[in-house]
Design a protein around this motif. Sequence first.
Motif, PDB file in Angstrom:
ATOM      1  N   ARG A 414       8.305   2.064  -7.579  1.00 30.61           N
ATOM      2  CA  ARG A 414       8.436   0.876  -6.716  1.00 30.61           C
ATOM      3  C   ARG A 414       9.266  -0.199  -7.401  1.00 30.61           C
ATOM      4  NH1 ARG A 414       4.219  -3.651  -5.842  1.00 30.61           N
ATOM      5  NH2 ARG A 414       4.838  -4.624  -3.874  1.00 30.61           N
ATOM      6  N   ARG A 423       6.176   5.487  -2.342  1.00 29.09           N
ATOM      7  CA  ARG A 423       5.235   5.662  -1.233  1.00 29.09           C
ATOM      8  C   ARG A 423       4.504   6.996  -1.363  1.00 29.09           C
ATOM      9  NH1 ARG A 423       8.763   5.032   2.278  1.00 29.09           N
ATOM     10  NH2 ARG A 423       8.593   2.773   2.587  1.00 29.09           N
ATOM     11  N   SER A 427       0.470   7.203  -2.168  1.00 27.34           N
ATOM     12  CA  SER A 427      -0.342   7.915  -1.177  1.00 27.34           C
ATOM     13  C   SER A 427      -1.090   9.066  -1.830  1.00 27.34           C
ATOM     14  CB  SER A 427       0.548   8.442  -0.046  1.00 27.34           C
ATOM     15  OG  SER A 427       1.166   7.377   0.657  1.00 27.34           O
ATOM     16  N   LEU A 448       0.989   0.006  -1.485  1.00 22.30           N
ATOM     17  CA  LEU A 448       1.394   0.925  -0.428  1.00 22.30           C
ATOM     18  C   LEU A 448       1.608   0.168   0.882  1.00 22.30           C
ATOM     19  CD1 LEU A 448       1.904   3.914   0.188  1.00 22.30           C
ATOM     20  CD2 LEU A 448      -0.527   4.132   0.720  1.00 22.30           C
ATOM     21  N   LEU A 451       4.895  -1.637   0.849  1.00 22.21           N
ATOM     22  CA  LEU A 451       6.053  -0.762   1.059  1.00 22.21           C
ATOM     23  C   LEU A 451       6.276  -0.477   2.535  1.00 22.21           C
ATOM     24  CD1 LEU A 451       5.522   1.770  -1.848  1.00 22.21           C
ATOM     25  CD2 LEU A 451       7.519   0.290  -1.550  1.00 22.21           C
ATOM     26  N   GLU A 453       5.857   1.370   6.371  1.00 21.25           N
ATOM     27  CA  GLU A 453       6.160   2.710   6.854  1.00 21.25           C
ATOM     28  C   GLU A 453       7.594   3.087   6.501  1.00 21.25           C
ATOM     29  OE1 GLU A 453       4.079   4.836   8.265  1.00 21.25           O
ATOM     30  OE2 GLU A 453       2.452   3.372   8.020  1.00 21.25           O
TER      31      GLU A 453
END
Length: 462
Positions: A414, A423, A427, A448, A451, A453
């Motif tokens: 990131r 991501r 996840s 998350l 960030l 979708e």
Amino acid sequence: MKTERVSRAVLLAGAGAVLAGAVALFATDGLVGPGRDGPRPAPGAAGQAVRAAGAGARASLPELHALIGDREKWLRAHPRDEASWAVLGAAYVERGTREGDPAAFPRAERALRRSLAVYPAAKGNADAQLGLGALANARGDFAAARRWGEAVRERSPRRWEAYAVLVDAYRGLGDHVSAGRAADRLGALRPGATALSRAAQVYRDRGWREDASATAAEAVARADTPAERAACLQRLGDLAWERGEPAEAAARHAAALDLVPRHGPALAGRARALAALGRTEEAVRGYRAALEAQPLPEYALEAGELLQALGRRDEAREQYARLRELAEEEAAHGVNASLVPARFEADHADPEAAVTWLRAEWRRGHRSVEVADALGWALYRAGRAREALPFARRATERGLRSALFSYHRGMIERELGMAGAARRRLSEALRVHPEFSPLFAPRAREALAALGEPPLRAPRGR
């Protein structure tokens, strides 16, 4: 909570295996040196320790203390009994590890080297060499442990205890191919809980979760004493925790504590699981009990991070101060105490100090995924995300499935603007274990969410 490491419980099993081998020869008059006429330990608890260790199993702590007292008394009158010096040294290693008492390690080294002085390695004193190998593993000096284990293996390739030492040493060095070979040889020479426990750890390192759990469960069934069974149950609980199953982990650790109420790793493991289940006050009490039974820096770090997550910052600072004290005590007695303090410094104090310590570990050849992950994270926290990424990749691509490692890599990616990769890793961390840490799992969810979708891609040709 940072639980992905070469487990102290596994290193303890190495000390226990070496003690079992030394005691087995001692108790069966199978000695070949000057101490061959030494008597067996007195009946009672010391004799029970001999019988347990002679069967390759773990004695209880009271039995272990009785054996130590018995050999100390005998050696005051018979200082040239090299076999008893080897037994005493191995028993000191096991007691020091099980009680979190690093002061036992210098005593162990003196006893083991006294054994070698009476009956040198060149003449066949394998017991003292194996004791020194177990001691090196307990101190985190895996390269030295490998040298001791390989020396015994070369001279006496059927000494099963050498392979127990070597599995732990190779794992600490990150050499999982050699660890697997040593585990296979150990299982062929000495089937039972000791070999099965190591095989489970090797499978875990390779990411073979089902195999690891099945083998660890078989180790529970094959355990010969309550102390051995408790250690196997605790290991099964740790595997459940890493799979993201805190309820099962808590049950396994509770079963271990039914057998050995002051089992430090089980107390800490149950506290870890209770925190993930939202039973935080019970978890705080559990960590206090674990630190009382086995005062280790990693337990203080986990307790501190739980308290910090609960907003109890003064109590967290007390635990962090205790971590430093415990790490300093370990270092004063020859323990390589850099990994846990480095993790603390990276997250809570001085990331540059963590980088310095961990680079030194890497240069020493300690290249396990645990060290790779810690070094990568320390570099990231020190503002060097690009340098950090190769270490984070190494930690996450070597088989072991760790929510913490995936979180670390995701945060590094990131920072480098690698949104898609970040991501995926974040996840994955939350999929593997949604509550892998009371402090960092919420941060993974926040990162998350930030960030968002993934962007929608227009169909080709438009």
